[in-house]
Every structure is written in C-alpha cells, then in structure tokens.
Design a protein around this motif. Structure first.
Motif, PDB file in Angstrom:
ATOM      1  N   THR A 328       0.828  -1.197   0.000  1.00 15.58           N
ATOM      2  CA  THR A 328       0.000   0.000   0.000  1.00 15.58           C
ATOM      3  C   THR A 328       0.867   1.253   0.000  1.00 15.58           C
ATOM      4  O   THR A 328       2.055   1.210   0.332  1.00 15.58           O
ATOM      5  N   GLU A 329       0.235   2.371  -0.359  1.00 13.26           N
ATOM      6  CA  GLU A 329       0.961   3.629  -0.456  1.00 13.26           C
ATOM      7  C   GLU A 329       1.567   4.036   0.879  1.00 13.26           C
ATOM      8  O   GLU A 329       2.716   4.453   0.944  1.00 13.26           O
ATOM      9  N   TRP A 330       0.783   3.909   1.968  1.00 14.20           N
ATOM     10  CA  TRP A 330       1.290   4.337   3.276  1.00 14.20           C
ATOM     11  C   TRP A 330       2.466   3.472   3.711  1.00 14.20           C
ATOM     12  O   TRP A 330       3.384   3.953   4.398  1.00 14.20           O
ATOM     13  N   GLU A 331       2.473   2.190   3.330  1.00 15.56           N
ATOM     14  CA  GLU A 331       3.580   1.313   3.705  1.00 15.56           C
ATOM     15  C   GLU A 331       4.877   1.740   3.018  1.00 15.56           C
ATOM     16  O   GLU A 331       5.944   1.768   3.655  1.00 15.56           O
ATOM     17  N   PHE A 332       4.799   2.076   1.755  1.00  7.25           N
ATOM     18  CA  PHE A 332       6.012   2.501   1.054  1.00  7.25           C
ATOM     19  C   PHE A 332       6.490   3.860   1.552  1.00  7.25           C
ATOM     20  O   PHE A 332       7.705   4.104   1.637  1.00  7.25           O
ATOM     21  N   LEU A 333       5.559   4.740   1.880  1.00  5.06           N
ATOM     22  CA  LEU A 333       5.968   6.010   2.473  1.00  5.06           C
ATOM     23  C   LEU A 333       6.647   5.772   3.822  1.00  5.06           C
ATOM     24  O   LEU A 333       7.658   6.412   4.149  1.00  5.06           O
ATOM     25  N   ALA A 334       6.133   4.829   4.600  1.00  3.33           N
ATOM     26  CA  ALA A 334       6.747   4.490   5.887  1.00  3.33           C
ATOM     27  C   ALA A 334       8.130   3.881   5.688  1.00  3.33           C
ATOM     28  O   ALA A 334       9.064   4.158   6.452  1.00  3.33           O
ATOM     29  N   LEU A 335       8.286   3.051   4.664  1.00  4.19           N
ATOM     30  CA  LEU A 335       9.587   2.447   4.380  1.00  4.19           C
ATOM     31  C   LEU A 335      10.627   3.505   4.034  1.00  4.19           C
ATOM     32  O   LEU A 335      11.776   3.436   4.498  1.00  4.19           O
TER      33      LEU A 335
END
Length: 429
Positions: A328-335
C-alpha cells in the motif's frame, strides 16, 4: 606540550561559533542540493526512463560514494604533511561541483539525439564529483577534527543532515512539479541545474571557515611517500583489532545498497504510480532523515557514535523484512521514512566513530584505510543487486541479502567498545 594544547583549545573555542555554523550550513546546502537528483530515489528511475541497463541502475546510488572512497588512502600521506588543509579543499571543491552543470546541459540539449551521452553524463557526474572530493576527503575530516571539539561533532553531522532533509522536503515538491510538467530528460536536466545552484552557494559558505592550527606538531614527524605509507597499512590493521572490526562492520553496512537501487522502481511498480510519485517518496525519506538526525545528533554528542550505528542497522533489518510484503501507499511512504532515519543516523554515527578511533598523528592514513578498503564492498553490493534483480526481478531476494548483511555487521560492531567509555592509547582532541 601542555601549553601548546591549551593554546590550541583556546583557538578552537575562539572560532567555534563561526566554524560550527559554517560546517552546518555548507554541508546542509551541499547534501540538500543533492536531493533534487537523489541518488537513492530519483537517479535509479532516471536511468530506467532513459532505458539504461540493469547494472547501471544498481550502481548509480553509490557512484559518488565510490568516487569519494577510492583515492583517499593514496593521498593520506600528503594530507598528513599539511599544516593547512583549507586551500586544497577550496581547489578540489570547485571542480567537485561543476560536473553536475555539465550533466544538465547534456540532458537538456542532447538526450533526444544521443541518449547514450545522457546516460554517461548521469553516471559520470556523481563519480567525478566524488573523485575530486575523495582526493581530499581525509583533509576535510582533518579540518572538521581541528575546528570542532569531539563532543560537538555528532551534532554538526546531524544539523547538516537536518538542514539537507528540510531542503529535501521542498525538493520532493519540486521534483513532483518538474517531472509532472516537464517529463523525461528536460525535467531531469532542470533538476540538475537546481542542484548546481545549491552546490555553488555551499562553496561560497565553505570559504568562510576559519582553519585552526593542529595540536600535533607535524613537522616533527618524518615525511613519507606513497609507497612507504602503503607499506604501513598491513601492520596497522594487524595491530589494531578495533580498526579490523570497524572495517568489517562498515563494509557489511554497504549491503544496504543491494536493495536500495531498486526500491523506488519496486514501489512505483507495486503501486502503479507515475514518475511524479518519486516526490512524495523523497519527502518521506527526508522527514525520516530529520527524525533520525535529531535523535542521532543528541545521542552521538552525549554517548557516542556506536549506539547510533547499532540503531541504524536494526532499522535496516526492519526495512528489509517489511519491504518484501509492502503493498500500500502508506507502507512505502513508511519504508522511505525508516530508510531516511536509518541512513542519516548511520552517517552521523559512522562519521563520529571513525574520527574518534583514529590516532591523531595518523588520522589521515586511518581514514584512508577505512574508506578505500571498504570500497570493494560497494562494488560487490552492486554486483549482487544486479544479479538478483536480473534473475527474477523479485525484490524479496534483494531484501533478504541486505538483511543478512546487516545482521553480520551488527556482530562485528558489537566487538567495538565505545571510545568515550575507555581510555584510548593515543591522543584525541
């Protein structure tokens, strides 16, 4: 010697406020400017968009690092003879910045008709810049060690990176805007021109540093040529277990470059996003950098660099595990946030520790050993990254290799005692 040391410390304190500010601003603008063509985020996608080969995508994030570390050991003997290092830094610093202007020109005017020129320019700009910086990298670290007290260096690195991260957040918006309105090579050319502007401002600020005299009387030390200095390297490594463990943990730390070159490409593919989404990813990376720098600057000044390095390795292990499953988008931003915190934190910790474990009178040679002898691991990381991605384009394989490298790096880092917790057998500032 006591009077000389007192006079030296008095001189450092007299110019401390000025030099502290200059080092922070100059580095912040230089590193922040690089965010517009971020080696870990923007450059890999730039190479892919120009149909560059897989091996070039894999090696592009570390091209500047390779340039920096390759020549340092071969110039260390010259640096150790210098009473004043600022003039030579001004000379190499000028040429260090101009390669990016050339790349912008090639991209803007020739990418359509000669795409191979554009790819060569993109790859050579950070390499050439790094080489000019690498010739005098030990001289620059010597300048920092002479002008900034030991217990304030971590905060210098941290503030430099905080400034660069703040610029990077703005750069993320600029990257999105530029690539949305000028997609392809024209947009990438504009980003290079913006970078060049930041680099020249940083150069002007660097000229304001006040170099202090050293507390080591260098003219009493015998002069050595390159061959003689290189002959001492094996004995230095054999006799110093701290140096050996540092070389291994720093070399294995470069395993992060197995997974990083393809992280932005993997993110865009999974999310099915356009190139302009590199902007938000870059912004997340920079916000993470601010968070990591605030903590690492405080911890590094009060405790030391080792604990910061340990924390960064744990963050990269978490990142390697999570990246294999993110969707998901939020996961990649968190990464990218975690990557920013770990990457900049490691920079603070590594630079702090490497200076503190060096004997003052041989600091340039020690720093050269650390940089040059760990350089092959950058190339090895690139080879592994290329091979694993080219095999199945399965990102989990890259993440697994990086995770293993971080775990082993932790083992060797644990063997190094924090220098501030023990009495070193050599002089420190």
């Amino acid at each position: 010697m006591g009077n000389e040391t007192t006079a030296y410390e008095s001189e450092v304190q007299r110019h401390f406020a000025r030099n502290y500010t200059v080092h922070c601003l100059e580095g912040g603008l230089f590193i922040g400017g690089m965010a517009f063509v971020a080696p870990n985020t923007v450059l890999p996608k730039m190479v892919e968009s120009l149909e560059g080969p897989t091996w070039l995508i894999a090696i592009i994030p570390m091209m500047m690092n390779l340039g920096f570390v390759a020549p340092t050991l071969f110039t260390a003997h010259l640096v150790e003879r210098l009473h004043s290092v600022k003039p030579v830094l001004l000379f190499t610093g000028f040429f260090q910045r101009f390669s990016f202007l050339g790349t912008g020109i090639v991209l803007y005017y020739y990418a359509d008709t000669h795409p191979e020129w554009a790819l060569a320019a993109i790859a050579l700009a950070p390499l050439i810049s790094g080489l000019f910086g690498g010739f005098t990298m030990t001289a620059w670290l010597e300048l920092v060690a002479k002008t900034i007290p030991e217990n304030r260096r971590s905060s210098v690195w941290a503030i430099r990176f905080i400034i660069s991260s703040l610029i990077g957040i703005g750069a993320g918006k600029v990257v999105s805007f530029v690539l949305e309105h000028y997609p392809g090579h024209e947009g990438y050319a504009i980003l290079h021109f913006i970078l060049f502007g930041f680099l020249m401002v940083s150069y002007g600020i660097f000229g304001m540093v006040r170099e202090t005299t050293s507390n080591v009387e260098k003219n009493h030390a015998p002069s050595t040529d390159l061959r003689e200095n290189l002959k001492t390297v094996p004995s230095l490594i054999r006799s110093d277990p701290v140096l050996r463990n540092y070389l291994v943990t720093r070399g294995l730390m470069n395993g992060i470059f197995i997974m990083i070159p393809f992280l932005s490409i993997h993110s865009l593919r999974v999310l099915d996003k356009p190139e302009s989404f590199l902007g938000p990813l870059l912004m997340a990376h920079m916000v993470g950098g601010i968070f990591g720098n605030v903590l690492s600057g405080y911890v590094g000044d009060t405790i030391g660099g080792k604990v910061v390095m340990v924390a960064s390795r744990y963050l990269f292990i978490l990142m390697a595990i999570w990246a294999s499953f993110a969707s998901t988008e939020w996961e990649f931003l968190a990464l990218f946030f975690i990557f920013g915190a770990g990457f900049y934190g490691n920079q603070v910790g590594t630079t702090t520790l490497c200076i503190e474990i060096c004997p003052t009178e041989r600091r340039a040679t020690y720093l050269g050993i650390m940089a040059t002898l760990t350089a092959p691991t950058l190339i090895l990381a690139s080879i592994l990254s290329t091979a694993l991605w080219g095999w199945k384009e399965n990102y989990s394989l890259l993440a697994l290799a990086t995770g293993i490298s971080m775990l082993v790096s932790l083992v060797y880092l644990a063997r190094i005692e924090e220098p501030r917790n023990r009495s070193l057998g050599h002089q420190t500032l």
